[in-house]
Every structure is written in structure tokens, then in C-alpha cells.
Design a protein around this motif. Structure first.
Motif, mmCIF file in Angstrom:
data_model
loop_
_atom_site.group_PDB
_atom_site.id
_atom_site.type_symbol
_atom_site.label_atom_id
_atom_site.label_comp_id
_atom_site.label_asym_id
_atom_site.label_seq_id
_atom_site.Cartn_x
_atom_site.Cartn_y
_atom_site.Cartn_z
ATOM 1 N N UNK A 158 0.827 -1.217 0.000
ATOM 2 C CA UNK A 158 0.000 0.000 0.000
ATOM 3 C C UNK A 158 0.855 1.260 0.000
ATOM 4 N N UNK A 159 2.146 1.123 0.371
ATOM 5 C CA UNK A 159 3.036 2.291 0.398
ATOM 6 C C UNK A 159 3.918 2.326 -0.843
ATOM 7 N N UNK A 160 3.492 1.657 -1.900
ATOM 8 C CA UNK A 160 4.246 1.659 -3.151
ATOM 9 C C UNK A 160 3.518 2.569 -4.139
ATOM 10 N N UNK A 161 3.748 3.849 -3.980
ATOM 11 C CA UNK A 161 3.095 4.825 -4.854
ATOM 12 C C UNK A 161 4.155 5.491 -5.722
ATOM 13 N N UNK A 162 3.717 6.268 -6.686
ATOM 14 C CA UNK A 162 4.670 7.012 -7.498
ATOM 15 C C UNK A 162 4.035 8.309 -7.951
ATOM 16 N N UNK A 163 4.860 9.173 -8.494
ATOM 17 C CA UNK A 163 4.373 10.451 -8.968
ATOM 18 C C UNK A 163 4.723 10.569 -10.442
ATOM 19 N N UNK A 164 3.775 11.018 -11.240
ATOM 20 C CA UNK A 164 4.054 11.304 -12.640
ATOM 21 C C UNK A 164 3.838 12.796 -12.854
ATOM 22 N N UNK A 165 4.884 13.470 -13.310
ATOM 23 C CA UNK A 165 4.803 14.911 -13.529
ATOM 24 C C UNK A 165 4.874 15.167 -15.023
ATOM 25 N N UNK A 166 3.801 15.730 -15.578
ATOM 26 C CA UNK A 166 3.805 16.122 -16.989
ATOM 27 C C UNK A 166 4.277 17.569 -17.054
ATOM 28 N N UNK A 167 5.355 17.797 -17.837
ATOM 29 C CA UNK A 167 5.956 19.135 -17.927
ATOM 30 C C UNK A 167 5.783 19.664 -19.340
ATOM 31 N N UNK A 168 5.858 20.992 -19.528
ATOM 32 C CA UNK A 168 5.902 21.523 -20.895
ATOM 33 C C UNK A 168 7.039 20.828 -21.657
ATOM 34 N N UNK A 169 6.804 20.457 -22.915
ATOM 35 C CA UNK A 169 7.739 19.592 -23.638
ATOM 36 C C UNK A 169 9.165 20.130 -23.643
ATOM 37 N N UNK A 170 9.338 21.461 -23.842
ATOM 38 C CA UNK A 170 10.712 21.983 -23.915
ATOM 39 C C UNK A 170 11.379 21.933 -22.538
ATOM 40 N N UNK A 171 10.586 22.104 -21.459
ATOM 41 C CA UNK A 171 11.143 21.963 -20.108
ATOM 42 C C UNK A 171 11.594 20.523 -19.869
ATOM 43 N N UNK A 172 10.825 19.588 -20.414
ATOM 44 C CA UNK A 172 11.175 18.172 -20.225
ATOM 45 C C UNK A 172 12.538 17.875 -20.834
#
Ligand code: CUA
Length: 330
Positions: free
Chosen positions: A207-221
Motif C-alpha cells: 500500500x506504500x508503493x506509490x509514485x508520482x508522474x509529472x507532466x511538464x511543458x515539452x521543452x522543459x522536459x
């Protein structure tokens, strides 16, 4: 006696639905695949509601209907119609639609995705590697960045048991099976931060196996990825230097890599740019110096069952320096 007023119940429903506008919700889609799945979820819900209404109406007619109606309801015709024909038609249609939508996500068709990331489920964290066109790998953990508006291919693997990768705002869940690679293509419409969760019980602190997905502006990525490919920054001050020396002397490098140093372990998460992530221990704690210190000394207190042992060998000044060094790895 007055009947109970329905208000508290309605308030509860409103509160429960309020939770749906979340960073981890099927009902709050932020990409085309998630939008299809949300539509499917609403369709399933509406169909289930219609079936419930039909069943309740039949029940009412069976109890209170006219004699001819009641006799028809108890005959074979009603059973063939409502018990065989209707379920076969409705369930077949829904199954076909579900398979069609999940097939869309398999990602074996169409031109190659703009970016590719390999995510490996491990007990109980996520190994993340951005794979370039020339097969170069940039390792990270527990947080995935993606370019908004560009499709990203996720290659999903497991290092031990079955895990399941699920970021509800972006798409459906896909199992991570040992010895097998599953592919998922996701696209985020706009920049945003979304929470994902391992969706298959994988033992202990699943239950403590989470993650974060951050979508950034393409050029910042692109700029971010270029920065991630570089080795770790030099410590900014004397305390950071002491922290690094302690990190290497205490054997942290046996399990963790910090590129540019002698730490090259691969059993645990790559910490080269640890300080640039938003949380530690797979979203268990926010990234602060105090939490890092707490985690190094008592990892099992935050995440029972974790493979990282407690490190009780440091003085307060030492653990401060070590945590400061790690947070400074940006
Ligand atoms: Cu990994 Cu549940």
C-alpha cells in the motif's frame, strides 16, 4: 417519531464525490486514454443503474402487478428474456467495448512514441530509466517526468513479484510481470502532477508503493532530462562534503548509485538527483531534510518490511550532514 432526515447522507455522498477531483482518480481524466476509460466507467455505472431499476420494477410487478402480469413474470418467457437474452446482449456489448479501449492502450501500433521510459516494479519502489533512441539510460526512481502533449511509451517490468502500474488520471492499470515486458502508451493533455499506485498486492508495504508522474511543458522536459543525464552536483558547502564522505564511508554505495562518485550500487534507488524529486520512499514522505534523516535511521518505521536496514551508526551532527547532502543532490 419523525423519520431520519436524509441530509447527512447526502453530505457524505457529496464529500465522497469531492474526493474524485483528485490527483489519483479515474473520474478526473487528463489524457485521451484516461478519458476513454472514464467514459467506459460512467457507461458501466449507467448500465448497472438501468439493470437495478429493471430488476426492482420486476420485483414490484411480481408483488403488486395484475394477475396476467404476475403470471407472465413467473413463466419461462420472462426468464429467457431477462435472464438469458438481455445479459448476453448487454455483457457482450460491454466486453467488446472494454477490449477495444484496452487494445488502444497496448501501444504496438502507430509511429514510435516521442519518449520512452522503462519502469521496473521492485519490492516496494519503482526503478525508472529514461531510454534514449541510442539506448542510453538515465536512471531515477519513484517519480516519472513526461512531456505534456507528447506520447510516452512505458515499458513495464518486474524485478521480483507481480506489481501493477496504475496512474488513474492518465490510463488504465497494467501488470508488471516477472520475465515479461508489457507496454503502455500514455499522453498527458497538459502539465500537471498525478499520483500512481501499485495496484497488485506485492507483499508487505504494497500500500506504500506509490509514485508520482509529472507532466511538464515539452521543452522543459528536454532540458530537465539533459540535467538528469549529468553526474551529481558537487556539495555546495563543507557540511555537504562531510555528508558525502559519510555516505561513502557508511557503505550506502553498496545499494545506491550517485553518479560521479564511488557509489555504484544497484539494489536500491539511484540517488544521483534525489533532491530534485518531490517525495521519498515511493511517495511515503515529503522530501525534507528531517524526513530523509528519519528514513535513513528508521526506514522500517515509515515503511514496514522495507529491505533497507535501520542505520543507527550516526551521531546527530552526522545524520544532519548526510541528510543535507542527499537533499542537495538536485
Ligand atoms: Cu508493488 Cu503492490
Amino acid at each position: 417519531m419523525t423519520p431520519p432526515r436524509p441530509r447527512p447522507f447526502i453530505l457524505l455522498i457529496a464529500l465522497a464525490l469531492g474526493g474524485c477531483e483528485d490527483a489519483q482518480s479515474v473520474l478526473s481524466p487528463h489524457g485521451p486514454l484516461a478519458a476513454d476509460i472514464a467514459s467506459l466507467a460512467w457507461l458501466l455505472f449507467a448500465t448497472a443503474l438501468a439493470v437495478l431499476v429493471i430488476v426492482l420494477a420486476c420485483l414490484l410487478l411480481a408483488l403488486r402487478g395484475t394477475p396476467p402480469l404476475r403470471s407472465w413474470l413467473s413463466g419461462n418467457g420472462a426468464i429467457y428474456l431477462g435472464g438469458v437474452a438481455l445479459p448476453v446482449v448487454v455483457l457482450s456489448a460491454l466486453l467488446t467495448l472494454s477490449l477495444w479501449i484496452t487494445r488502444e492502450s497496448a501501444g504496438q501500433r502507430g509511429p514510435p512514441a516521442a519518449a520512452r521510459v522503462e519502469v521496473t516494479g521492485e519490492q516496494w519502489w519503482w526503478r525508472v530509466a529514461y531510454v534514449g533512441a541510442d539506448a542510453t539510460r538515465i536512471e531515477s526512481a519513484n517519480e516519472i517526468r513526461m512531456p505534456a502533449g507528447r506520447e510516452m511509451e512505458f515499458r513495464l517490468l518486474s524485478a521480483d513479484v507481480i506489481h501493477s502500474f496504475w496512474v488513474p488520471n492518465l490510463g488504465g492499470k497494467v501488470d508488471m510481470v516477472p520475465g515479461h515486458t508489457n507496454t503502455l502508451r500514455l499522453l498527458a493533455d497538459a502539465p500537471g502532477s498525478f499520483r500512481g499506485q501499485c495496484a497488485e498486492y506485492c507483499g508487505g508495504p504494497h500500500a506504500l508503493m506509490a509514485l508520482r508522474v509529472v507532466a511538464m511543458p515539452a521543452e522543459d522536459f528536454d532540458a530537465w532530462l539533459a540535467a538528469q543525464s549529468r553526474p551529481a552536483a558537487e556539495p555546495e558547502d563543507e557540511a555537504g562534503g562531510r555528508g558525502r564522505a559519510l555516505f561513502l564511508a557508511a557503505g550506502c554505495g553498496g545499494c545506491h548509485t550517485v553518479r560521479g562518485t564511488a557509489a555504484t550500487g544497484t539494489a536500491g534507488p539511484d540517488l544521483t538527483h534525489f533532491g530534485s524529486r518531490g517525495a521519498i520512499a515511493a511517495e511515503t514522505l515529503p522530501l525534507t531534510k528531517a524526513h530523509v534523516a528519519q528514513f535513513v535511521t528508521h526506514a522500517g518505521a515509515s515503511k514496514p518490511g522495507i529491505h533497507m536496514p535501520p542505520f543507527l551508526i550516526f551521531s546527530q551532527a552526522e545524520i544532519d550532514a548526510l541528510a543535507g547532502y542527499l537533499v542537495g543532490l538536485r
